[in-house]
Design an enzyme around this catalytic site. Sequence first.
Site, PDB file in Angstrom:
ATOM      1  N   HIS A 126      10.298  -5.030   3.810  1.00 24.91           N
ATOM      2  CA  HIS A 126      10.653  -4.822   2.407  1.00 24.91           C
ATOM      3  C   HIS A 126      11.916  -3.982   2.299  1.00 24.91           C
ATOM      4  O   HIS A 126      12.996  -4.501   2.025  1.00 24.91           O
ATOM      5  CB  HIS A 126       9.473  -4.169   1.661  1.00 24.91           C
ATOM      6  CG  HIS A 126       9.758  -3.895   0.220  1.00 24.91           C
ATOM      7  ND1 HIS A 126       9.359  -2.735  -0.395  1.00 24.91           N
ATOM      8  CD2 HIS A 126      10.408  -4.621  -0.707  1.00 24.91           C
ATOM      9  CE1 HIS A 126       9.747  -2.774  -1.654  1.00 24.91           C
ATOM     10  NE2 HIS A 126      10.388  -3.908  -1.871  1.00 24.91           N
ATOM     11  N   CYS A 150       5.311   3.135   1.711  1.00 24.65           N
ATOM     12  CA  CYS A 150       6.393   3.250   0.721  1.00 24.65           C
ATOM     13  C   CYS A 150       6.090   2.429  -0.529  1.00 24.65           C
ATOM     14  O   CYS A 150       6.114   2.938  -1.632  1.00 24.65           O
ATOM     15  CB  CYS A 150       7.709   2.787   1.321  1.00 24.65           C
ATOM     16  SG  CYS A 150       8.345   3.919   2.563  1.00 24.65           S
ATOM     17  N   HIS A 151       5.791   1.126  -0.345  1.00 23.05           N
ATOM     18  CA  HIS A 151       5.533   0.285  -1.502  1.00 23.05           C
ATOM     19  C   HIS A 151       4.275  -0.555  -1.337  1.00 23.05           C
ATOM     20  O   HIS A 151       4.108  -1.576  -1.986  1.00 23.05           O
ATOM     21  CB  HIS A 151       6.745  -0.611  -1.795  1.00 23.05           C
ATOM     22  CG  HIS A 151       7.989   0.170  -2.017  1.00 23.05           C
ATOM     23  ND1 HIS A 151       8.845   0.496  -1.001  1.00 23.05           N
ATOM     24  CD2 HIS A 151       8.504   0.746  -3.125  1.00 23.05           C
ATOM     25  CE1 HIS A 151       9.835   1.215  -1.463  1.00 23.05           C
ATOM     26  NE2 HIS A 151       9.649   1.392  -2.758  1.00 23.05           N
ATOM     27  N   GLY A 152       3.414  -0.153  -0.356  1.00 18.94           N
ATOM     28  CA  GLY A 152       2.089  -0.756  -0.252  1.00 18.94           C
ATOM     29  C   GLY A 152       2.047  -2.170   0.293  1.00 18.94           C
ATOM     30  O   GLY A 152       1.340  -3.017  -0.240  1.00 18.94           O
ATOM     31  N   PRO A 165       4.881  -6.096  -1.443  1.00 23.40           N
ATOM     32  CA  PRO A 165       6.188  -6.676  -1.759  1.00 23.40           C
ATOM     33  C   PRO A 165       6.969  -7.219  -0.564  1.00 23.40           C
ATOM     34  O   PRO A 165       7.978  -7.889  -0.769  1.00 23.40           O
ATOM     35  CB  PRO A 165       6.941  -5.495  -2.380  1.00 23.40           C
ATOM     36  CG  PRO A 165       6.330  -4.295  -1.752  1.00 23.40           C
ATOM     37  CD  PRO A 165       4.892  -4.621  -1.472  1.00 23.40           C
TER      38      PRO A 165
END
Lengths: 186, 305, 438
Positions: A126, A150-152, A165
């Site tokens: 990502h 960080c963004h799962g 993501p």
Amino acid sequence: MATVEQTDDTAPGEGVRRRDFINIAAVSFAGVGGLALVYPLVNQMNPSADVLALASIEVDVSAIQPGQSVKTIFRKQPLFLRHLTPQEIQAANAVPTADLRDPQTLAERTAEGKPQWLITMGVCTHLGCVPLGIGPGENKGEFGGYFCPCHGSHYDTAARVRKGPAPKNLEVPEYVFASDTVVQIG
Amino acid sequence: MVRFFGALVGMGFIAALLWSFGWGVNAQLTETHTQSVEHRFHQEPRDVAFSTDGPFGKFDRAQLQRGFQVYKEVCAACHSLGQVAFRNLADLGYEEPEIKAIAAQWQIEVPSINPDTGEATTRKAIASDHFPSPYANEVAARAGNNNALPPDLSLIVKAREGGAPYIYSLLTGYQNAPADLPAEARPGQGLHYNPYFANLNIAMPPPLTADGQVTYADGTNPTRENMAKDVAAFLTWTAEPNLESRHRTGLAVLIFLLIATILAYMAYQNIWHGGADRRVRQTGPLDPENQAKSRAAKKEAGIKG
Amino acid sequence: MSFPWAQQYSPKNSFMRWMDERLPLPRLAYNAVGAGYPVPRNLNHFWNFGVLAGVALTIQIVTGIILAMHYAPVGTMAFDSVEHIMRNVNQGWLLRYAHANGASFFFIVTYIHIFRGLYYGSYKAPREMVWLLGLVIFLLMMATAFMGYVLPWGQMSFWGAKVITGLFGAIPLVGEPIQAWLLGGFAPDNAALNRFFSLHYLLPFVIAGVIILHIWALHIPGSNNPTGVDIKTPQDTVPFHPYYTAKDGFGVGLFMIAFAIMLFFFPNALGHADNYIPANPLSTPAHIVPEWYFWPFYAILRAFTVDFILPAKLWGVLAMFASILLLFFLPWLDRSPVRSGSYRPTFKMFFIILLIDILILGYCGGAPAEEPFVMISQLATIYYFAHFLIILPLLSKFEKTLPLPTSISASVLHGEKQEAAPLEVARPKRRPRAAPAE
């Protein structure tokens, strides 16, 4: 065109063409020289010989037991070496590839005849964070592989993205097994 | 005003200089001057040809490999080669497996840290390592060498006046001190007479002591002369590994520049003495005059467009 | 700029017109180095060297910015980072050798440029400001070159830094605090290396700025010429472009050939072997010398050996600085109304002596500090100061000069100067190819 040139050559301004040619040639040569100068000025920013020399490493994996994993450094980035257990291999093979965002089988992501060695870059596809799950006790995510805090993004036991993501599976670097226990990466 | 003060300042400097000059002349006349011992016994490097000499100079790969062997078997015991990495040996014509073997079998290991205990240890060298130093630090090097420091050899050819011929002369130049050498210039304890060395007495014991000290794989006769010459060639490479591409690029650049400069000269002459009847810049196919001529010619020849 | 017959810029298309009305950069270039700048038609090849100095500065700035991408200004790493450039960085050896030799070539062309000005009287009214700004550039160049030579952190770098900052220690009372302030310590180390790197990066851009002023000041009266006679009519000039751009193009070609020969085949000939030994504060090289372009000044520094009212060391430092500073007063020391040395036979003789004198000083500066070099450099230094401070002021009073040509074109027509361009340049159908311009 040939007739035109002949006409010019015999015209009163004889020699004009040759002199024009000299001026154009001189300016062109200066231009070519200037362009050639740009090459070293640009190329010097490419990786230098010592950096390239470190771009290939050898790792001894004999001490890593099934279920254990090791984090090392390859090209100044984290590299994950994971010795999969038979259960993890089974779990990875059980997933139908059609359901995946980036369809790949475990066999495609490991060396031939060595499906237990999962070797990937530790860089989330990502935005480049280092996923968790390599160290003991770290969050392995919902699919038992890796989890990027960080963004799962969740990765499974073949380090394929399953949720979150990240657009792609964790990158598998080029590597070969130099012997049964030594793997040469890069 | 400026000139007045200028002259005063000038007179001041001149007076001080004349004073210094006078004392200098006085010293010359009254004191007896003898040539220093170094001046009398020192010798310039011997004349010796290397394949790298001159603008077309190239490395002799076989010689470099022989020189590397001399370094490995003789020099490496005391002298480091810190700027050079094992991977650089590819320039000498070694293949990758050979380089890995050379690194792994190198008699000195690379300092490292035990990954379990954190203690200082050593490991085998790998291709990307630089040549490890035989001594842990300068103090250890001096302690092991009668308080003399064996210099790093990576740049030695560029770091000494005389370059490779100097290295060759020094290695083959050990001899007994001449009989007329004054007592104070005679080699002391642990020193060796060598007229090519700057102060005549060098701490390094003669490294190449006998013919056949190394055994060359390619059958070259390992005389002291040959060994010294080969290792000097090898050290030319360690100091300037890019010498060949420098010479190659240089020739190409010079040829290009010669042509470009001749063209520039012709264009310069052309502009100053040739294009008398018009502005020089508006020439060539785009010159309105030429275009008009072109059009007229086309019309005459019956070409359309 | 200041001649009524200068060609006027006219935009060639609508975009250039749009540009010209908003930011007239093309007009500026046209008037500065294009067809809009009328230049005496009789300039010889010595007038190439200003442009060549600009080329050399460009080479230095471009290669320098690139070297700074790979260099580490830290005492423990500086030497190795330079070797890293030489061995590992792609074409790094080329860039570093170009920078090292480029400095020498910058000084070579600048020295020729200065001596051209000295001979043809280019420092005289109305061009004093051009001369003064040029000297500022020269001082900045020397500071930049000195600090640049420290950066590789070899033996000569270290000991050069120590000796040169030691000069400031000769100043009475405040000398030692100033030296410690310059170095940020008692001897050259990280602090000195890092600030030298910072300033070495900054000063070339300052030089570029002063060069713009130098050229601006030049464009007010226009270029001097080998006769030293003022420009009077349009017949005296030709447009800078294409005439002098073409001539400079040829000059740049010759310069690049000389530069390439040194760079590719003798890259270390102008350097010193000791600078390939890492800096060692415990061992002084046998023979400390600066780079060749400082040798004349180094000889002046060392010429004072015996105290004379003031300590000898202080005399040396004063004389070295004075030898450059006096040039700032040159326009007022030499008041002869005749500019060009070609019409001043006595001046010409002394000028040649000065040239030889400075070459001798240079030789002595590079030689070891022993006899006979010390005595020779003392005599040469005496002449240096006598030339500028005594001979030149007196000459302008007593010298008999030759009659000057009435104008530049008159001198060209009568063939008095060989370097003159034939007047036929402006006439059609007659091309005297047999007579080259130089």
